[in-house]
Design a protein around this motif. Structure first.
Motif, PDB file in Angstrom:
ATOM      1  N   UNK A   1      74.622  24.580  30.392  1.00 27.60           N
ATOM      2  CA  UNK A   1      73.299  23.958  30.310  1.00 27.60           C
ATOM      3  C   UNK A   1      73.416  22.448  30.416  1.00 27.60           C
ATOM      4  N   UNK A   2      74.315  21.846  29.643  1.00 23.56           N
ATOM      5  CA  UNK A   2      74.450  20.393  29.647  1.00 23.56           C
ATOM      6  C   UNK A   2      75.014  19.909  30.974  1.00 23.56           C
ATOM      7  N   UNK A   3      75.980  20.661  31.533  1.00 20.15           N
ATOM      8  CA  UNK A   3      76.594  20.246  32.792  1.00 20.15           C
ATOM      9  C   UNK A   3      75.599  20.281  33.944  1.00 20.15           C
ATOM     10  N   UNK A   4      74.708  21.263  33.945  1.00 16.66           N
ATOM     11  CA  UNK A   4      73.790  21.426  35.075  1.00 16.66           C
ATOM     12  C   UNK A   4      72.403  20.850  34.823  1.00 16.66           C
ATOM     13  N   UNK A   5      71.960  20.844  33.577  1.00 16.59           N
ATOM     14  CA  UNK A   5      70.597  20.406  33.295  1.00 16.59           C
ATOM     15  C   UNK A   5      70.495  19.215  32.387  1.00 16.59           C
ATOM     16  N   UNK A   6      71.645  18.685  31.958  1.00 16.67           N
ATOM     17  CA  UNK A   6      71.632  17.572  31.018  1.00 16.67           C
ATOM     18  C   UNK A   6      71.064  16.302  31.621  1.00 16.67           C
ATOM     19  N   UNK A   7      70.734  15.337  30.764  1.00 20.68           N
ATOM     20  CA  UNK A   7      70.134  14.090  31.252  1.00 20.68           C
ATOM     21  C   UNK A   7      71.064  13.325  32.175  1.00 20.68           C
ATOM     22  N   UNK A   8      70.545  12.849  33.286  1.00 22.70           N
ATOM     23  CA  UNK A   8      71.328  12.064  34.231  1.00 22.70           C
ATOM     24  C   UNK A   8      71.210  10.559  33.952  1.00 22.70           C
ATOM     25  N   UNK A   9      70.251  10.175  33.122  1.00 22.92           N
ATOM     26  CA  UNK A   9      70.102   8.773  32.737  1.00 22.92           C
ATOM     27  C   UNK A   9      70.480   8.648  31.266  1.00 22.92           C
ATOM     28  N   UNK A  10      71.376   7.717  30.930  1.00 18.35           N
ATOM     29  CA  UNK A  10      71.815   7.603  29.539  1.00 18.35           C
ATOM     30  C   UNK A  10      70.741   6.993  28.661  1.00 18.35           C
ATOM     31  N   UNK A  11      70.843   7.254  27.356  1.00 13.66           N
ATOM     32  CA  UNK A  11      70.037   6.522  26.394  1.00 13.66           C
ATOM     33  C   UNK A  11      70.552   5.086  26.381  1.00 13.66           C
ATOM     34  N   UNK A  12      69.716   4.157  26.802  1.00 14.90           N
ATOM     35  CA  UNK A  12      70.192   2.787  27.034  1.00 14.90           C
ATOM     36  C   UNK A  12      70.707   2.147  25.756  1.00 14.90           C
ATOM     37  N   UNK A  13      69.965   2.300  24.658  1.00 15.29           N
ATOM     38  CA  UNK A  13      70.390   1.660  23.409  1.00 15.29           C
ATOM     39  C   UNK A  13      71.715   2.239  22.909  1.00 15.29           C
ATOM     40  N   UNK A  14      71.863   3.558  23.004  1.00 12.99           N
ATOM     41  CA  UNK A  14      73.130   4.175  22.612  1.00 12.99           C
ATOM     42  C   UNK A  14      74.276   3.659  23.472  1.00 12.99           C
ATOM     43  N   UNK A  15      74.046   3.606  24.774  1.00 10.83           N
ATOM     44  CA  UNK A  15      75.100   3.166  25.689  1.00 10.83           C
ATOM     45  C   UNK A  15      75.489   1.712  25.447  1.00 10.83           C
ATOM     46  N   UNK A  16      74.508   0.870  25.145  1.00 11.54           N
ATOM     47  CA  UNK A  16      74.807  -0.534  24.857  1.00 11.54           C
ATOM     48  C   UNK A  16      75.725  -0.641  23.645  1.00 11.54           C
ATOM     49  N   UNK A  17      75.401   0.108  22.587  1.00 13.30           N
ATOM     50  CA  UNK A  17      76.209   0.069  21.361  1.00 13.30           C
ATOM     51  C   UNK A  17      77.605   0.621  21.599  1.00 13.30           C
ATOM     52  N   UNK A  18      77.710   1.678  22.383  1.00 14.56           N
ATOM     53  CA  UNK A  18      79.007   2.300  22.643  1.00 14.56           C
ATOM     54  C   UNK A  18      79.902   1.376  23.464  1.00 14.56           C
ATOM     55  N   UNK A  19      79.347   0.826  24.529  1.00 13.66           N
ATOM     56  CA  UNK A  19      80.142  -0.050  25.399  1.00 13.66           C
ATOM     57  C   UNK A  19      80.515  -1.337  24.658  1.00 13.66           C
ATOM     58  N   UNK A  20      79.589  -1.847  23.852  1.00 11.49           N
ATOM     59  CA  UNK A  20      79.874  -3.072  23.106  1.00 11.49           C
ATOM     60  C   UNK A  20      81.050  -2.880  22.155  1.00 11.49           C
TER      61      UNK A  20
END
Length: 210
Positions: free
Chosen positions: A102-121
């Motif tokens: 389900x996640x591989x085929x139907x999961x979100x293709x756009x990341x949660x921006x705030x989560x991604x900012x915190x993770x990359x930071x």
């Protein structure tokens, strides 16, 4: 039993998760969801455009319910967060039948921006270059999805089977090792690979770029 409740998008998604968990992704259809809700299939089209559209919402809901460790804690080492985040993603996928597919085929293709900012930071503060930080998360998420996908779809579980006609010493030794790994179980197998990934990322920080 049909649900005696008002039909809206949230109710449809919840019913879809129940059908998914009971019958699997291949049996999940707008017809089976409508039957679960006690309505005719056309009633669903007031709230969802298509099955593809619905699967995206179902995948997002599965992640919202069970993928709970998405943000780093204050002063958390990057290694600890990568491991915690990967375990959380795996837990979400294994929480429902065919969750990895389900996640591989139907999961979100756009990341949660705030989560991604915190993770990359977090990784940038720890010494990773920006592109490398993103590549680390891509590698860990793809490994985690792949491991969960294999665990949920392997015909013989996660065991390694060798041809019965191979009775030579080397083949028997390999079969013994495979049996030993099978006894350890899929959780240990996942953790071993995740540990190797994280340690490899750490070594890359200590290796000057040529």
């Amino acid at each position: 039993m049909p649900h005696p409740k008002r039909i809206d998008r949230a109710a449809i998604v919840s019913a879809a998760i129940e059908v998914l968990d009971e019958r699997g992704l291949d049996a999940l259809s707008l017809r089976t969801i409508a039957a679960r809700l006690g309505v005719r299939q056309p009633a669903l089209y007031r709230h969802v455009d298509s099955k593809v559209d619905l699967l995206a919402d179902v995948a997002a809901e599965v992640l919202d319910r069970w993928h709970t460790d998405r943000l780093p804690r204050d002063q958390e080492p990057w290694q600890d967060f990568l491991v915690r985040n990967a375990r959380s993603l795996r837990r979400a996928m294994l929480s429902v039948r065919d969750g990895a597919r389900l996640i591989a085929t139907g999961g979100p293709r756009s990341p949660n921006v705030d989560n991604s900012i915190a993770q990359v930071a977090l990784l940038e503060r720890s010494g990773f270059a920006g592109p490398d930080a993103i590549l680390v998360f891509i590698a860990v998420s793809r490994y985690t999805i792949g491991a969960a996908l294999e665990q949920q779809t392997a015909r013989d579980g996660t065991s390694i089977n060798l041809p019965a006609e191979r009775t030579d010493k080397d083949a028997l030794h390999l079969a013994k090792l495979a049996a030993d790994v099978a006894v350890l179980g899929p959780d240990h197998e996942f953790e071993a690979g995740l540990d190797a990934l994280v340690r490899g990322f750490g070594q890359s920080l200590d290796t000057p770029t040529a």
